[in-house]
Design an enzyme around this catalytic site. Structure first.
Site, PDB file in Angstrom:
ATOM      1  N   ARG A   1    -100.886  61.183  -0.808  1.00  0.00           N
ATOM      2  CA  ARG A   1    -101.912  62.211  -1.006  1.00  0.00           C
ATOM      3  C   ARG A   1    -102.811  62.430   0.198  1.00  0.00           C
ATOM      4  NH1 ARG A   1    -103.685  59.617  -6.561  1.00  0.00           N
ATOM      5  NH2 ARG A   1    -102.932  57.830  -5.362  1.00  0.00           N
TER       6      ARG A   1
ATOM      7  N   GLN B   1     -85.111  60.459   0.707  1.00  0.00           N
ATOM      8  CA  GLN B   1     -85.123  59.645  -0.510  1.00  0.00           C
ATOM      9  C   GLN B   1     -83.965  60.056  -1.412  1.00  0.00           C
ATOM     10  OE1 GLN B   1     -88.237  59.989  -3.657  1.00  0.00           O
ATOM     11  NE2 GLN B   1     -88.561  57.806  -3.282  1.00  0.00           N
TER      12      GLN B   1
ATOM     13  N   TYR C   1     -86.110  56.723 -12.684  1.00  0.00           N
ATOM     14  CA  TYR C   1     -84.908  57.476 -12.305  1.00  0.00           C
ATOM     15  C   TYR C   1     -83.664  56.625 -12.607  1.00  0.00           C
ATOM     16  CZ  TYR C   1     -88.123  60.834 -10.440  1.00  0.00           C
ATOM     17  OH  TYR C   1     -89.119  61.757 -10.351  1.00  0.00           O
TER      18      TYR C   1
HETATM   19  C1  LIG Z   1     -97.229  65.584  -5.171  1.00  0.00           C
HETATM   20  C2  LIG Z   1     -96.575  64.250  -5.311  1.00  0.00           C
HETATM   21  C3  LIG Z   1     -95.205  64.163  -5.498  1.00  0.00           C
HETATM   22  C4  LIG Z   1     -94.569  62.916  -5.565  1.00  0.00           C
HETATM   23  N1  LIG Z   1     -93.210  62.845  -5.622  1.00  0.00           N
HETATM   24  C5  LIG Z   1     -92.586  61.654  -5.461  1.00  0.00           C
HETATM   25  C6  LIG Z   1     -91.196  61.575  -5.266  1.00  0.00           C
HETATM   26  O1  LIG Z   1     -90.496  62.592  -5.181  1.00  0.00           O
HETATM   27  N2  LIG Z   1     -90.638  60.346  -5.129  1.00  0.00           N
HETATM   28  C7  LIG Z   1     -91.397  59.199  -5.172  1.00  0.00           C
HETATM   29  O2  LIG Z   1     -90.846  58.098  -5.051  1.00  0.00           O
HETATM   30  N3  LIG Z   1     -92.721  59.239  -5.345  1.00  0.00           N
HETATM   31  C8  LIG Z   1     -93.331  60.429  -5.455  1.00  0.00           C
HETATM   32  N4  LIG Z   1     -94.691  60.489  -5.508  1.00  0.00           N
HETATM   33  C9  LIG Z   1     -95.467  59.226  -5.433  1.00  0.00           C
HETATM   34  C10 LIG Z   1     -95.825  58.911  -3.970  1.00  0.00           C
HETATM   35  O3  LIG Z   1     -94.692  58.675  -3.178  1.00  0.00           O
HETATM   36  C11 LIG Z   1     -96.728  57.663  -3.882  1.00  0.00           C
HETATM   37  O4  LIG Z   1     -95.999  56.570  -4.375  1.00  0.00           O
HETATM   38  C12 LIG Z   1     -98.027  57.842  -4.670  1.00  0.00           C
HETATM   39  O5  LIG Z   1     -98.570  59.133  -4.482  1.00  0.00           O
HETATM   40  C13 LIG Z   1     -99.076  56.811  -4.263  1.00  0.00           C
HETATM   41  O6  LIG Z   1     -99.374  56.914  -2.883  1.00  0.00           O
HETATM   42  P1  LIG Z   1    -100.732  57.644  -2.355  1.00  0.00           P
HETATM   43  O7  LIG Z   1    -101.883  56.946  -2.991  1.00  0.00           O
HETATM   44  O8  LIG Z   1    -100.668  57.422  -0.855  1.00  0.00           O
HETATM   45  O9  LIG Z   1    -100.644  59.069  -2.738  1.00  0.00           O
HETATM   46  C14 LIG Z   1     -95.346  61.725  -5.478  1.00  0.00           C
HETATM   47  C15 LIG Z   1     -96.726  61.820  -5.308  1.00  0.00           C
HETATM   48  C16 LIG Z   1     -97.339  63.056  -5.214  1.00  0.00           C
HETATM   49  C17 LIG Z   1     -98.827  63.106  -4.956  1.00  0.00           C
END
Ligand SMILES: Cc1cc2nc3c(=O)[nH]c(=O)nc-3n(C[C@H](O)[C@H](O)[C@H](O)COP(=O)(O)O)c2cc1C
Length: 406
Positions: free
Chosen positions: A355, A102, A178
Site C-alpha cells: 500500500r 506471482q 488460492y
Molecule cells: C490492492 C491490493 C491488491 C492485492 N493483491 C494481492 C495479490 O494479487 N497477491 C498477493 O499475494 N497479495 C495481494 N495483496 C496483499 C499484498 O501483497 C500485501 O501482502 C498486503 O497489502 C500487506 O502489505 P502492505 O502493508 O505493504 O500493503 C494485495 C494488496 C492490495 C492493497
C-alpha cells in the site's frame, strides 16, 4: 540516515539475482488487465515503482492455466501472451529494475465464465464456490490424480514461459486461500489419498508444484514463495502447521519465503488490517444480487481489524527460526521509516511493500532523499483494495483527491 536503515537501500542478492536494494513491490492485483490483456495502464503502474527506486516489482496473478483464473481479467502465462508481455518486461527493465511474476491459480473459487476444461472450478476437495454464486456455479469439484498432474504441469509450463520471456524471478503463491493453500489447509483439503491427512501429505501437491517450477527455471533463477502463517478461518491452517510448511519449502530449495496470512475468499482483513473493505466491495459489486450477497456475507468476511505497524513480524520471526537456507522476505504493515529500520535490525533479507507504494510509487527515492523524516502518507484506508474493480483499477484515493484539488 543511520546504518541500520540504510541497509534497506543497499544492494543485495536474492538467491542468484543481484538487486540494487532490499525493497520489492509486493504483488497487488492491479485490475488493469481487461480480458487478461497487458495494457498501458498496467505498464505505467509498474514503471512508476521501478522509476521510483524499487529493486524489483511483482506482476500480480500470472495465471498458470486458463481455469486457474478467478475471472477473465487475469493474464495467462501462455504463448499467445508472449509479445505483449515481452514488450512490457523490456520497458520495465529499461528502468534498471527487475521484474518478478506471482504465479497464481484460484483452485475452487472462481467467477470465470470462460472455464475451458470443465464446467466448474476444481480444488483439492469438493467445495462451495462462493464467488461462483454470482455466475450460477456455486460448487467446485475435487481434482482427480490426472487433474493434479495437469495442475502441477501448469506450473512447469508457466514457469518455463516466464523465464523464457524475461521475468527475473517467479513468486509461487502458497497462501491467501488460492489453489496451493487449498491443498495445505485442513479446512479445504479433506482428501483421503496421499494428498490429504497429515500436513506432510497436504504439502505433497505444493511441493510438486515447487519442484516443477525448479525443473523449469533451473538452479540459477530465484523462486520466491508467499505462504500463509494462518488462514484466519475456523478449522483452517494454524501456525504450528505453517511452521512445517516453511520447513518443507526450505528443504525443497526455495530461494526466499514471504510470510503472510488470511484468505482472500473468506477472511482477507488479516492480510491488510486497517479499515474494513466491506463498504467499498458493496459499492463496486457489479449488480444488485451481488451487492445483496456481499452485504449478507460482509459481517463474517470483513471484520474490522485495527491497523498496527509490522503486524506479521512476530509470526515472521517464528517462521524464520525454522528456516535454514531460504532468505526471508517481510510483508505486512511496514509503513514507516521506523518500521523499515526495525525489520532491517531484525535481519530480514528483503521487504515487500504494497500500500505505501500505491500511495507513493517513488517511496524508495523519496526515503533515500529524506531519510528518517520521510512519511508516505498512506493511512491504511484500504480504498486501494476496493479500487481493484473500479474503472482504471488500483489507485490511491488520497492521490486522486490531491490531483482533483490541484
Ligand atoms: C490492492 C491490493 C491488491 C492485492 N493483491 C494481492 C495479490 O494479487 N497477491 C498477493 O499475494 N497479495 C495481494 N495483496 C496483499 C499484498 O501483497 C500485501 O501482502 C498486503 O497489502 C500487506 O502489505 P502492505 O502493508 O505493504 O500493503 C494485495 C494488496 C492490495 C492493497
Amino acid at each position: 540516515m543511520n546504518a541500520t536503515l540504510s541497509k534497506a537501500f543497499e544492494p543485495a542478492k536474492l538467491g542468484p539475482l543481484q538487486l540494487k536494494n532490499r525493497i520489492i513491490k509486493a504483488a497487488t492485483f492491479e485490475g488493469k488487465t481487461p480480458d487478461g490483456q497487458v495494457t498501458r495502464e498496467l505498464i505505467d503502474f509498474h514503471k512508476d515503482f521501478c522509476e521510483g527506486g524499487v529493486a524489483m516489482t511483482t506482476i500480480a496473478y500470472c495465471a498458470t492455466e486458463p481455469d486457474g483464473r478467478i475471472h477473465e481479467n487475469m493474464i495467462l502465462m501462455t504463448e499467445e501472451m508472449r509479445d505483449p508481455l515481452t514488450a512490457m518486461l523490456q520497458e520495465l527493465h529499461a528502468t534498471g529494475a527487475k521484474v518478478s511474476g506471482q504465479m497464481g491459480h484460484c483452485g475452487h473459487f472462481s467467477k470465470n465464465k470462460k472455464l475451458q476444461r470443465l464446467k466448474r472450478p476444481l480444488g483439492p476437495s469438493r467445495h462451495f464456490n462462493n464467488l461462483g454464486m454470482m455466475i450460477g456455479r456455486p460448487f467446485a469439484g475435487a481434482m482427480t490424480e490426472a487433474d493434479i498432474d495437469y495442475f502441477v504441469n501448469s506450473y512447469y509450463e508457466a514457469a518455463l514461459f516466464m523465464k523464457d520471456i524475461g521475468f527475473d524471478a517467479v513468486e509461487i503463491h502458497f497462501g491467501h486461500g488460492y489453489a496451493l493453500s487449498q491443498f495445505i489447509s485442513p479446512l479445504t483439503n479433506r482428501r483421503r489419498d496421499q494428498y490429504g491427512g497429515s500436513i506432510e501429505n497436504r504439502m505433497r501437491v505444493p511441493l510438486r508444484a515447487l519442484q516443477a517450477v525448479r525443473k523449469a527455471v533451473g538452479d540459477d533463477f530465484p523462486i520466491l514463495g508467499k505462504m500463509g502463517m494462518f488462514d484466519a478461518v475456523r478449522g483452517g491452517l494454524k501456525e504450528p502447521e505453517a511452521l512445517v510448511v516453511a520447513e518443507l519449502l526450505d528443504r525443497e530449495g526455495i530461494d526466499a519465503i514471504i510470510t503472510s496470512g488470511g484468505t482472500s475468499s473468506y477472511n482477507p482483513m488479516p492480510m491488510f488490517r486497517g479499515d474494513s473493505i466491506a463498504p467499498g466491495i458493496i459499492k463496486t459489486a457489479p449488480n444488485l444480487f451481488s451487492k445483496l450477497l456481499v452485504k449478507m456475507m460482509a459481517p463474517a468476511m470483513f471484520k474490522d481489524m485495527p491497523y498496527e505497524e509490522l503486524y506479521f513480524l512476530d509470526g515472521h520471526k517464528r517462521v524464520r527460526e525454522r528456516v535454514k537456507n531460504a532468505q526471508m522476505v517481510y510483508v505486512g504493515g511496514c509503513h514507516t521509516m521506523e518500521s523499515l529500520e526495525k525489520v532491517m535490525a531484525e535481519g530480514v533479507d528483503f521487504v515487500q511493500l504494497g500500500r505505501i507504494l500505491i500511495k507513493d510509487p517513488a517511496f524508495v527515492n523519496n526515503a533515500m532523499a529524506k531519510g528518517e523524516k520521510y512519511r508516505s502518507g498512506c493511512t491504511h484506508c484500504n480504498y486501494c483494495v476496493t479500487s481493484i474493480d473500479l474503472p482504471g483499477g488500483v489507485h490511491c484515493i488520497l492521490n486522486a483527491e490531491d490531483a482533483r484539488a490541484s
